[in-house]
Each structure stands twice: as structure tokens, then as C-alpha cells.
Design a protein around this motif. Structure first.
Motif, mmCIF file in Angstrom:
data_model
loop_
_atom_site.group_PDB
_atom_site.id
_atom_site.type_symbol
_atom_site.label_atom_id
_atom_site.label_comp_id
_atom_site.label_asym_id
_atom_site.label_seq_id
_atom_site.Cartn_x
_atom_site.Cartn_y
_atom_site.Cartn_z
ATOM 1 N N UNK A 131 0.873 -1.151 0.096
ATOM 2 C CA UNK A 131 -0.035 -0.044 -0.199
ATOM 3 C C UNK A 131 0.756 1.261 0.118
ATOM 4 N N UNK A 132 1.789 1.006 0.638
ATOM 5 C CA UNK A 132 2.927 2.265 0.764
ATOM 6 C C UNK A 132 4.296 1.682 1.184
ATOM 7 N N UNK A 188 -2.790 11.384 3.465
ATOM 8 C CA UNK A 188 -3.705 9.947 3.475
ATOM 9 C C UNK A 188 -4.715 10.217 4.607
ATOM 10 N N UNK A 311 -12.975 2.100 -0.667
ATOM 11 C CA UNK A 311 -11.778 2.651 -1.494
ATOM 12 C C UNK A 311 -12.552 2.982 -2.741
ATOM 13 N N UNK A 312 -12.414 4.100 -2.865
ATOM 14 C CA UNK A 312 -13.214 4.852 -4.155
ATOM 15 C C UNK A 312 -12.711 4.197 -5.697
ATOM 16 N N UNK A 313 -11.620 3.737 -5.882
ATOM 17 C CA UNK A 313 -10.942 3.280 -6.983
ATOM 18 C C UNK A 313 -11.495 1.758 -7.010
ATOM 19 N N UNK A 314 -12.145 1.110 -6.121
ATOM 20 C CA UNK A 314 -13.160 -0.114 -6.430
ATOM 21 C C UNK A 314 -14.441 0.251 -7.182
ATOM 22 N N UNK A 315 -14.671 1.355 -6.904
ATOM 23 C CA UNK A 315 -16.100 1.822 -7.758
ATOM 24 C C UNK A 315 -15.898 1.995 -9.039
ATOM 25 N N UNK A 316 -16.722 1.348 -9.842
ATOM 26 C CA UNK A 316 -16.846 1.339 -11.442
ATOM 27 C C UNK A 316 -15.537 0.811 -11.918
ATOM 28 N N UNK A 317 -14.714 -0.123 -11.419
ATOM 29 C CA UNK A 317 -13.727 -0.607 -11.934
ATOM 30 C C UNK A 317 -13.902 -1.659 -12.901
ATOM 31 N N UNK A 318 -14.757 -2.566 -12.483
ATOM 32 C CA UNK A 318 -15.091 -3.782 -13.304
ATOM 33 C C UNK A 318 -16.612 -3.687 -13.923
ATOM 34 N N UNK A 319 -17.402 -3.028 -12.927
ATOM 35 C CA UNK A 319 -18.745 -3.019 -13.236
ATOM 36 C C UNK A 319 -19.349 -1.767 -12.875
ATOM 37 N N UNK A 320 -20.117 -1.068 -13.909
ATOM 38 C CA UNK A 320 -20.736 0.130 -13.489
ATOM 39 C C UNK A 320 -21.921 0.156 -12.573
#
Lengths: 589, 166
Positions: A131-132, A188, A311-320
């Protein structure tokens, strides 16, 4: 006061910082670059060090510790090979969002970049699998970095953090300053509390559903045991069906009648069909992984989708999705319950009843059925019997990766979170045994079982030495079919039965192997002796390796072949000819 | 979905490895980088500003922004392309080696493009040209027929119009 008088070495300072972070256990392996830390560990008795036999196992043990307790797992390895050996574990922790702080030794700062002995570009190598990460260049930064690392590892979506420690930094002196609580990180700050408007909108959608389904994942485990209680409460309030991902098992009681079992590639018929036919999907803490969705264009085409994720990056990554709620699953559920209670929405009971009737019809297919005969043990039967004998005991399950893992997910029932440790995202063979050690360290009196395959267990078998040293009564329950079963299954279904390199030749005698390490070895190949063997395993207060010889050709069903849709499930061996796998599917893993 | 170009400004801690983190994110996840510039912009707060031009479908652009924002040393991510009017500038150094009419024409065009001569020898010039990427590209294109031997470009820096800061 002059610094030399009051100051401590970097290594002592590190140990102090770990104690301030309430660390109790460190899983590690010494080497040249970390000798100052080992010297500091020697001089104190607050921190317990567990000496593993391979650095990969140190990380998996820390993962088991972390997943079963909710605390941050701590790893200590040396520079170069110590760090590179830890990489698989770190990647595993990243994929499954497990909070880990991994301390790696490094050559002294003046040698960095010189190809020194046991030098590796650890921050470079671990950048994409953490993660870091940090390289501490001055002892004055050390304490701050350690406290920041713990904050980063445990906050938001948890993950592994590496701190690379050059040897001179460990030997230089500096004052220790205890951390300010709570840590205020300058950049962060993940969003924990949801936007109330989004929660209101979500409740509106949920209340208006006619064919709803909850789809809950590992995010709920990471949100703490309270989140699971809230989930259970909310699902009961609505009366809606729920399915769990592999990582989410235990966040909703498996014995509950609203539970449809696991979904996805080897999920139940009812869970997958309910996902396909639903009109409102409520995803809480899951990430629409490809093992869950199958063919994306055919994934639940008629539903409105709500996605709760920290985690906002999980949203709309694979499925809208139609509605995204960013926040910690626990906080979101608390808000949802509050709004639901305040609104007292009128659920369409008639529609819901019809929906349940449909689901019950799917349930009647009894998709996990198998035929046990008198001759050979079916792996499913072995797990059903195992569950029968452990269900009333305080128990934790870990697994390796493959068929046995999927059967364990199908046949063992989880009533609480933090009881199920498995490598979901990365699919790391060799995860289960060291992970079980970490669990056993955290829960010394509990029954900890690694459900294993005979191929996976060989990947970290050296840890038998560790369990012997610390007298950890871990049980290794091997479903031995003499094949890399999942590889063999795919070769059977997709590659014309050409079993290229999947036969496990020259396996050790697991009973003798156990004995060589001072553990107890048991073997069972007759179905009617299985109960005795399991009871014996449980009764022995020592590490036990159980070699269960199971049917060599049994396949794991149901199965959604790669690239297929949820309704294209193979339910058993007779199903396979009818549905050839598409070319598109063949290239997928 | 059609891929379109987006200019993204990222405010980051100026610390070792931050550029590798950003670039590694793009290569690891298979995103494009069309242009990348980075320099310290606030010495007191130890902040750098990274300007990235990238192309992708709306879903991919949304992912890129979320992934950037998730990096621990990242303070702010702004998509200038969607957040209203903005200005973009690029600087290029263009070396032309020619003589006679071509040399005269190069100098005349440089004047049209308001490019500065920053080095001159009897058989060569180095021009400094500033503007949006189209202008810079057009100028370089024209120099190709006039003895172009070397080009250096900074990549795009960008800023929103109006009084709001990043």
C-alpha cells in the motif's frame, strides 16, 4: 541534555515504537542487516519474536494473525533475499487488504546502489505490491515513519506497508518521541463516514426492490466484528437474501435461512442465479472480482447496483454501478439501519415472497450434492465430517489454494467473521499452513486447522519446524488426491484431459514427515474410519498432519467456466459436454 | 466508449520514489501517458506538481484519478479537462542547422511563431518556442524542411482559468 547521553540506537528506538503501537508478536528471520534489531529484541521481553523457516511464511503468519484478530501483523526480515522472499506474502496481503507492517533490513546508506552483499532495491521491488513503503535515511525520521506506517496499514482499505531500514540508521543514536494520537497524516485521510444523502438514496432503492440481494465481502471483516453484527441485523430487518464472497464468509451466519451460500465461479446455484435475476444488488465491501462476475456483459444485467466501499478506486472499476457509497462498511450499515428504522419503509412483501419462492426452487437443485460410496473418501465428505466434529468448538480455519479451498468454502459453515483465513485475490499456494501458525499464536487455546491439498502444503512444509519449536498445536488436514486438483480439473474440462505436469509424483510419506518434525502423523483412506481419525486429530494437543486419501478424480462443482455467465453453470460431471468453453473464455484464467 | 485525452494535475509530497509510484501505477495498470511533467512547486511545504496527459474511456479516466488519489503521498487530483476551462503550455527547444535561404526562412518563421533565438552559430540556431502543444508541434513540423536536427520538449503544464487554486 546532550543527545549522546539520553539517545537510544535506531534499533532500540524501533522496538520502543513497536511497543507503543501495542505490537505483541513479530514474525521474522534474522540476517546481517537486521542484527542490531535482533540485539534489541534480545534485551527486552515485551515483544515476542516467532522464528519462521522462510520469509514468505513470516508474512503469511502475520496475515493469519492480522485476519483473525483485526490487529496489524508485523514482519521482520533481513535485506536482499529476506526482502525478496517476503514479496509473495506482501502481494497476497495487498490483494486481500490485510494490514501488515513489514520491516526489512537494508545495507548501510553509504553502500546503497553499490551492489553490496545482500543488497536489493527493496522499496523499488515492493512499490507495486505494498500500500505504501518507506526507506528511512536518517535515524531522526525512524519513529515518525513507524507510527505513520501503522496508521497507513490499518486505515481506510488496509494493506501491507514496508519500512526499509539501512543498518547504519539502526545503529545511529537519537531521542525517542512517543507518537501523538490520533495520527494526523498530511495527505492520507480515507473517507470513513458516508455521505448521508447517498445512504438515503440507497435506502430508497433497497426498500423499493422486488428481487433484491445482498452481496457482502471482505470489507465487512475489515470493518470489525461490529460490522458483521450490523450486517446481520440489517439483512434480518429487510428479510432479503444474502450471499457472501470467498473473503466475506462468516460476516453473515451460514446457518441462517436468508443465506444463499458463497457466489462466484464455485458458488452455489441459488446465489449465482439470484445475482443474475435480481433487480437491486446491494454490494457491501466486495469488489466485483472476475471470480464473482464471470462474463461481464452478462453480469446481473437487469439490476440497479449499489456499491458500498471504502476504496473509491473499487467503484466502477469492473462493473458500472448506479449508486456508490464511499465509506467504512460498519459506518454505512449503522447509517442504513438508522435511516431504515426512521423511515419504516413498506417493503413489497408479495414480490419478496415470489422472489423467495424462486430462490427456493433453485435451492432444490441441491447443487453441492455428491455421492459418497463405501470405497473411497470423497473430499466433500471429509469436510462435512470435519465440520461435524469441530462446529461446537472454538475453531479457526485456514486453507491453501485449489479444489480443497473451494470445497472448504462450500462445506464448512462460518457463523462469525475472522474465523476463515484464505488467499482469495492472489491465490497463493502455501498460504494456509503459515497463516494457521499466526492464528494459533493469537489464539493459543483454539482449534486451528489448515485445510490443505498435498501439492499446496509442500510449498511451505518447512514450517513444521516452526510449529515444533513453539509447540503450536496446528492441525493440517490434507485432502490428498495426488494431483494439483484444480489444475487437473481445468485440464480435464478445457485441455482434452492432457494432464500435463499436474500429477504429484514422489510425494513424501506425510505420516513419517510429521514424525520427523516431532509432530503426529495420521492417515485415513477408508470412509468408515474417517470420523475416528478426525476425533483423534482433535484430541491430540500437538501439531498433527492428517493425510486423507481422497477420490483422485473428483471435480469441484458447481463451476462457472471462465468467460461464461452466471446462468451457464456446470452442476456436475454430466454437464460438461453440453457447454464447450468459448475461445474468449480459454484465454482467461 | 470513445477514448479522449485528459489533462490531470496532481499535487504530491516531493519525496523520493513519488515519480516512480505514479509512473509504475500507469505501466502496471496499462494506462497511457501522453505527456508528463514534474517539478517542485512549493519548497516550504515540500510539494511537487505533476501534470499528466492521458487518454482513455470515461471509465478508465475515472479509474486513473481514483488510483492516483489512493497513493499515500498524493494530496490532490484534479481533472482539468472536465473541471472547466484551463490553459496548457509547453516549451520546446528546436535546433536547426542550415544555410542560405533555408536559414533565413527558419528565422522568419520563428518570428511568426514568436520563438526566441537562444543560441546562434554561423550554421545553426536554437529556438525556444512556447505555446499549446499544437503550436509547438506545428513549428517543429515546419522546421523539418529547414534543417531540423534536434528537439527537446518539456511536456505540458496546465492550470485552470480564474482565481481558484489547485
Amino acid at each position: 541534555m546532550k543527545p549522546e547521553e539520553s539517545a537510544t540506537t535506531g534499533a532500540d528506538l524501533l522496538v520502543k515504537a513497536l511497543i507503543d503501537e501495542e505490537v505483541e508478536v513479530v514474525f521474522g528471520y534474522p540476517g546481517g542487516a537486521v542484527l542490531p534489531i535482533y540485539d534489541s529484541l534480545f534485551k527486552q521481553n515485551r515483544l515476542r519474536h516467532i522464528l519462521v523457516r522462510h520469509e514468505q511464511a513470516a508474512v503469511h503468519a502475520a496475515e493469519g494473525y492480522a485476519r483473525s484478530t483485526g490487529k496489524v501483523g508485523v514482519v521482520l526480515v533481513t535485506s536482499g533475499p529476506g526482502a525478496t522472499n517476503a514479496v509473495t506474502g506482501l502481494t497476497d496481503a495487498l490483494m486481500d487488504s490485510v494490514p501488515i507492517v513489514c520491516l526489512t533490513g537494508q545495507v548501510p546508506t553509504h553502500l546503497i546502489g553499490n551492489d553490496a552483499f545482500q543488497e536489493a532495491d527493496t522499496t523499488g521491488i515492493t512499490r507495486p505490491c505494498t500500500k505504501h513503503n518507506y526507506l528511512v535515511k536518517a535515524v531522526g525520521d525512524l519513529a515518525r515513519v513507524v507510527h505513520e506506517a501503522f496508521y497507513v496499514a490499518r486505515s481506510g482499505r488496509p494493506g501491507p506497508v514496508v519500512i526499509d531500514l539501512p543498518k547504519d540508521v539502526l545503529m545511529n543514536k537519537h531521542d525517542y518521541v512517543a507518537p501523538k494520537k490520533p495520527v494526523q497524516h498530511k495527505s492520507y485521510r480515507p473517507q470513513v463516514k458516508p455521505d448521508p444523502k447517498k445512504v438515503e438514496e440507497a435506502i430508497e432503492l433497497i426498500a423499493g426492490a422486488k428481487r433484491p440481494i445482498f452481496y457482502a465481502g471482505g470489507g465487512i471483516v475489515n470493518a470489525g466484528p461490529k460490522a458483521s453484527k450490523l450486517l446481520t441485523q440489517f439483512v434480518h430487518m429487510t428479510g432479503y437474501p444474502i450471499t457472501n464472497t470467498l473473503m466475506g464468509l462468516g460476516t453473515f451466519p451460514a446457518s441462517d435461512k436468508q443465506f444463499l451460500g458463497m457466489l462466484g465461479m464455485h458458488g452455489t446455484y441459488e446465489a449465482n442465479l439470484a445475482m443474475y435475476h435480481c433487480d437491486v444488488m446491494i454490494n457491501i465491501g466486495a469488489r466485483f472480482d472476475d471470480r464473482i462476475t464471470g462474463k461481464l456483459t452478462e453480469f446481473s444485467p437487469k439490476s440497479k447496483k449499489i456499491h458500498v466501499d471504502i476504496d473509491p478506486s473499487s467503484i466502477n472499476k469492473n462493473v458500472r454501478v448506479d449508486l456508490a457509497v464511499v465509506g467504512d462498511a460498519g459506518h454505512v450499515l449503522e447509517e442504513m439501519i438508522r435511516v431504515w428504522k426512521a423511515r419504516q419503509p413498506k417493503v413489497d412483501h408479495k414480490a419478496l415472497k415470489a422472489w423467495w419462492a424462486e430462490i427456493d426452487k433453485w435451492r432444490e437443485r441441491n447443487c453441492l450434492a455428491y455421492k459418497q460410496d463405501k470405497e473411497t473418501i470423497k473430499p466433500q465428505y471429509a469436510l462435512e465430517r470435519l465440520y461435524h466434529h469441530i462446529k461446537d468448538r472454538d475453531h479457526y480455519i485456514t486453507t491453501e489454494v485449489g479444489q480443497h479451498q473451494m470445497w472448504a468454502a462450500q462445506f464448512l459453515k462460518f457463523e462469525q467473521p475472522n474465523r476463515w483465513m484464505t488467499s482469495g485475490g492472489l491465490g497463493t499456494m502455501g498460504y494456509g499452513f503459515p497463516s494457521a501458525m499466526g492464528v494459533q499464536i493469537a489464539h493459543p487455546d483454539a482449534l486451528v486447522i489448515d485445510v490443505a491439498g498435498e501439492a499446496s502444503i509442500m510449498m511451505n512444509i518447512q514450517e513444521l519446524s516452526t510449529v515444533a519449536q513453539y509447540r503450536l498445536p496446528v492441525k493440517i488436514f490434507i485432502l490428498n488426491n495426488q494431483y494439483m486438483g484444480m489444475v487437473r480439473q481445468w485440464q480435464e474440462l478445457l485441455h482434452g484431459g492432457r494432464y500435463s505436469e499436474s500429477y504429484m509424483e514422489s510425494l513424501p510419506d506425510f505420516v513419517k514427515l510429521a514424525e520427523a518434525f516431532g509432530a503426529v502423523g495420521l492417515r485415513c483412506h477408508e470412509p468408515d474410519k474417517l470420523d475416528d481419525t478426525i476425533q483423534q486429530m482433535i484430541a491430540i494437543k500437538k501439531p498433527v498432519v492428517v493425510d486423507v486419501l481422497v477420490d483422485k478424480t473428483e471435480n469441484c462443482f458447481p463451476m462457472i467456466p471462465s468467460g461464461a455467465a452466471h446462468y451457464d453453470m456446470l452442476l456436475g460431471p454430466d454437464d460438461r459436454a453440453a457447454k464447450p468453453v468459448s475461445e474468449e473464455g480459454m484465454v482467461l484464467v | 466508449m470513445i477514448a479522449s485525452s485528459h489533462t490531470i494535475s496532481v499535487l504530491v509530497d516531493n519525496e523520493p520514489g513519488i515519480l516512480a509510484r505514479v509512473v509504475g501505477l500507469f505501466s502496471g495498470r496499462g494506462y497511457n501517458i501522453e505527456s508528463l511533467t514534474v517539478a517542485e512547486t512549493d519548497a516550504k511545504e515540500n510539494l511537487s506538481r505533476i501534470t499528466i496527459v492521458t487518454a482513455g474511456t470515461p471509465m478508465v479516466i475515472e479509474q486513473i484519478k481514483a488510483q492516483l488519489d489512493r497513493l499515500v503521498p498524493v494530496h490532490k487530483v484534479r481533472d482539468l479537462t472536465v473541471e472547466g476551462p484551463h490553459i496548457e503550455r509547453e516549451l520546446a527547444l528546436v535546433k536547426v542547422k542550415s544555410s542560405g535561404d533555408k536559414r533565413v526562412e527558419a528565422l522568419r518563421l520563428a518570428d511568426v511563431f514568436r520563438a526566441k533565438v537562444i543560441d546562434a552559430k554561423m550554421d545553426s540556431f536554437v529556438f525556444e518556442v512556447t505555446g499549446n502543444s499544437d503550436k509547438v508541434q506545428t513549428f517543429i513540423g515546419l522546421m523539418e524542411g529547414l534543417g531540423l536536427v534536434d528537439v527537446g520538449r518539456t511536456g505540458i503544464v496546465a492550470m485552470s482559468r480564474g482565481g481558484d487554486a489547485l
